[in-house]
Write a protein that holds these residues in place. Structure first.
Motif, short mmCIF file in Angstrom:
data_model
loop_
_atom_site.label_atom_id
_atom_site.label_comp_id
_atom_site.label_asym_id
_atom_site.label_seq_id
_atom_site.Cartn_x
_atom_site.Cartn_y
_atom_site.Cartn_z
N UNK A 23 37.12 39.40 44.99
CA UNK A 23 35.77 39.55 45.53
C UNK A 23 35.37 41.03 45.51
N UNK A 24 34.22 41.32 44.93
CA UNK A 24 33.67 42.67 44.97
C UNK A 24 32.21 42.62 44.57
N UNK A 25 31.41 43.53 45.11
CA UNK A 25 29.98 43.53 44.77
C UNK A 25 29.77 43.89 43.31
N UNK A 26 28.90 43.17 42.66
CA UNK A 26 28.55 43.46 41.26
C UNK A 26 27.06 43.31 41.10
N UNK A 27 26.54 43.94 40.07
CA UNK A 27 25.09 43.90 39.85
C UNK A 27 24.63 42.58 39.25
N UNK A 28 25.52 41.93 38.50
CA UNK A 28 25.17 40.68 37.83
C UNK A 28 25.40 39.52 38.79
N UNK A 29 24.34 38.82 39.17
CA UNK A 29 24.44 37.74 40.17
C UNK A 29 25.34 36.61 39.70
N UNK A 30 25.36 36.32 38.39
CA UNK A 30 26.20 35.23 37.90
C UNK A 30 27.68 35.55 38.07
N UNK A 31 28.05 36.80 37.90
CA UNK A 31 29.43 37.20 38.15
C UNK A 31 29.78 37.03 39.62
N UNK A 32 28.82 37.38 40.48
CA UNK A 32 29.05 37.24 41.91
C UNK A 32 29.34 35.79 42.27
N UNK A 33 28.61 34.85 41.70
CA UNK A 33 28.75 33.46 42.06
C UNK A 33 30.14 32.94 41.74
N UNK A 34 30.68 33.22 40.56
CA UNK A 34 32.00 32.67 40.26
C UNK A 34 33.13 33.44 40.93
N UNK A 35 32.88 34.69 41.29
CA UNK A 35 33.89 35.44 42.03
C UNK A 35 34.10 34.87 43.44
N UNK A 36 33.08 34.22 43.98
CA UNK A 36 33.24 33.59 45.30
C UNK A 36 34.28 32.48 45.25
N UNK A 37 34.53 31.93 44.06
CA UNK A 37 35.55 30.89 43.89
C UNK A 37 36.87 31.48 43.42
N UNK A 38 36.82 32.33 42.39
CA UNK A 38 38.07 32.86 41.84
C UNK A 38 38.84 33.71 42.84
N UNK A 39 38.14 34.35 43.76
CA UNK A 39 38.83 35.20 44.75
C UNK A 39 39.68 34.38 45.70
N UNK A 40 39.48 33.05 45.74
CA UNK A 40 40.32 32.18 46.56
C UNK A 40 41.69 31.94 45.94
N UNK A 41 41.86 32.29 44.67
CA UNK A 41 43.10 31.99 43.96
C UNK A 41 43.97 33.21 43.71
N UNK A 42 43.54 34.38 44.18
CA UNK A 42 44.35 35.58 44.00
C UNK A 42 44.55 36.25 45.36
N UNK A 43 45.61 37.05 45.46
CA UNK A 43 45.92 37.79 46.69
C UNK A 43 46.25 39.23 46.34
N UNK A 44 45.94 40.11 47.26
CA UNK A 44 46.17 41.53 46.99
C UNK A 44 47.47 42.04 47.62
N UNK A 45 48.41 41.13 47.86
CA UNK A 45 49.71 41.53 48.38
C UNK A 45 50.65 40.35 48.47
N UNK A 46 51.97 40.62 48.37
CA UNK A 46 52.94 39.54 48.41
C UNK A 46 53.06 38.89 49.77
N UNK A 47 53.00 39.67 50.85
CA UNK A 47 53.11 39.10 52.19
C UNK A 47 51.92 38.20 52.52
#
Length: 210
Positions: A23-47
């Motif tokens: 998840x991160x702010x982007x200028x392209x709204x279409x990128x924002x929309x799919x990032x709301x879903x893809x960010x659920x499948x990645x983590x920024x740390x092992x713990x």
């Protein structure tokens, strides 16, 4: 769980994968929309990954057994997207499925409100304990999680004793406590607050239709 684990491990091994999906702010709204879903499948740390998978196993299994797979999917992804959308405004850069799992916790709290019995109390209690430990992790890292885990033992003992005498009252108190936590998290601009509320609303909506 398997998909989330696989994608998250790939993101931890290859930072460019995390950067592309988080998840991160982007200028392209279409990128924002799919990032709301893809960010659920990645983590920024092992713990966080390990802890969130445990939470999904505990809470997710309970919701699926009580409400069915289709409703589970609706609650998980709707609440996850709501949490990620809140994150764009409150915590612009990040990733993880904890917001979706918090939505499932809200669903358990609402769905069990009108039920009796110790098993129902146990379901809400497990969700409450996971939230407690997660909050400790967020507030003070590993030390906070360990302290919160230590508090779960007396909480379980007290709730177990009460559930044998007044299960309906215990369920109601746990439910009210969960919703009070949601309100507090929203007030603190924590991204886990809105999913808790939306999960409860969805569970009540599904219950009215059955």
């Amino acid at each position: 769980m398997l998909v989330t684990a696989a994608v998250s491990i790939a993101g931890l091994a290859h930072p460019e994968v995390l950067a592309a999906l988080q998840r991160r702010p982007v200028s392209n709204a279409s990128w924002l929309s799919w990032r709301l879903v893809t960010s659920l499948f990645v983590h920024d740390g092992g713990l966080p990954l390990a802890f969130n998978l445990v939470g999904l196993a505990i809470v997710g299994t309970t919701v699926e057994r009580r409400m069915g797979a289709a409703r589970w999917l609706v609650i998980y992804f709707v609440c996850g997207i709501v949490g990620e959308f809140a994150g764009i405004h409150w915590q612009p850069v990040g990733a993880g499925n904890s917001v979706a799992t918090f939505g499932l916790v809200g669903a358990i709290a609402a769905e069990t409100f009108s039920r009796d019995g110790a098993p129902t109390t146990l379901a809400v209690l497990l969700a409450a304990e996971w939230v407690l430990v997660y909050t400790g992790l967020e507030v003070d890292g590993t030390v906070g999680a360990v302290v919160a885990s230590a508090l779960c033992a007396p909480l379980s003992a007290v709730a177990g004793r009460l559930s044998r005498t007044a299960p309906r009252a215990v369920n109601m108190r746990l439910t009210v406590g969960t919703l009070a936590l949601a309100a507090a998290l929203c007030a603190m601009r924590d991204i886990h607050g809105p999913p808790l509320i939306v999960g409860a609303i969805l569970a009540l909506t599904f219950r009215r239709r059955t």
